[in-house]
Design a protein around this motif. Structure first.
Motif, short mmCIF file in Angstrom:
data_model
loop_
_atom_site.label_atom_id
_atom_site.label_comp_id
_atom_site.label_asym_id
_atom_site.label_seq_id
_atom_site.Cartn_x
_atom_site.Cartn_y
_atom_site.Cartn_z
N GLN A 75 43.17 44.28 33.06
CA GLN A 75 43.87 43.06 33.49
C GLN A 75 43.10 41.81 33.07
O GLN A 75 43.46 40.70 33.44
N GLY A 76 42.01 41.98 32.32
CA GLY A 76 41.22 40.86 31.84
C GLY A 76 40.28 40.27 32.89
O GLY A 76 39.89 39.12 32.80
N LEU A 77 39.90 41.09 33.88
CA LEU A 77 39.05 40.62 34.97
C LEU A 77 37.77 41.42 35.06
O LEU A 77 37.75 42.63 34.80
N GLN A 78 36.70 40.73 35.44
CA GLN A 78 35.40 41.38 35.64
C GLN A 78 35.03 41.25 37.11
O GLN A 78 35.24 40.20 37.73
N ILE A 79 34.43 42.31 37.65
CA ILE A 79 33.92 42.25 39.02
C ILE A 79 32.64 41.42 39.00
O ILE A 79 31.70 41.73 38.29
N ILE A 80 32.63 40.33 39.77
CA ILE A 80 31.44 39.49 39.85
C ILE A 80 30.73 39.64 41.19
O ILE A 80 29.58 39.22 41.35
N SER A 81 31.44 40.21 42.18
CA SER A 81 30.82 40.49 43.47
C SER A 81 31.63 41.57 44.17
O SER A 81 32.80 41.79 43.84
N MET A 82 30.98 42.23 45.10
CA MET A 82 31.65 43.31 45.82
C MET A 82 30.97 43.48 47.17
O MET A 82 29.74 43.48 47.26
#
Length: 146
Positions: A75-82
């Motif tokens: 979807q063109g998204l990166q996980i930057i926090s979780m």
């Protein structure tokens, strides 16, 4: 189909539930997200790569973290926090919030066998499958810059 009308854009958009599918929910959240903004997405996930079939049959879309990560990338998204839960937080939710709510429903209609059967199934699923194999996390997602 769910539609929302708002012409404003926000720095942070929170999607606390999946609507129809993960890609649809992400596209819905993006409609309100400023460029460079963060999409916060709360999602159940499987703690293991291949969850038991009984869990998949019960919860339908429970993907392991690796598959969620790939889906976000698609979807063109990166996980930057979780931020994820722990067993104590799950039990606080299930037994303190849901359990009390369930008892109130039963108190109003003690003869409702469908409700009793559903609750027995739900709690069996929790203790047998959800507690050991399922987690909940909030993901901070940002557009991948190319």
């Amino acid at each position: 189909m769910t539609t929302y009308e708002d012409d404003r854009a926000y720095d942070v958009v929170v999607c606390s539930e999946t609507i129809e599918s993960i890609p649809y929910t992400i596209s819905l959240g993006r409609q309100f997200l400023k460029p460079g903004g963060t999409l916060c997405y709360q999602k159940l996930y499987s703690k293991i790569e291949v969850p038991p079939q009984a869990l998949l049959d019960f919860d339908v879309e429970v993907l392991p973290l690796s598959q969620l990560n790939h889906l976000f990338w698609q979807q063109g998204l990166q996980i930057i926090s979780m931020a994820s839960d722990n067993t104590g937080k799950w039990e606080q939710y299930v037994l303190n919030w849901s359990g009390k709510k369930d008892l109130l429903k039963l108190a109003k209609d003690r003869k409702n066998e469908n409700q009793k059967n559903w609750l027995a199934t739900w709690y069996d699923m929790y203790f047998q499958y959800r507690r050991p194999y399922e987690g909940q996390a909030v993901f901070g997602l940002r557009q991948i810059l190319v």
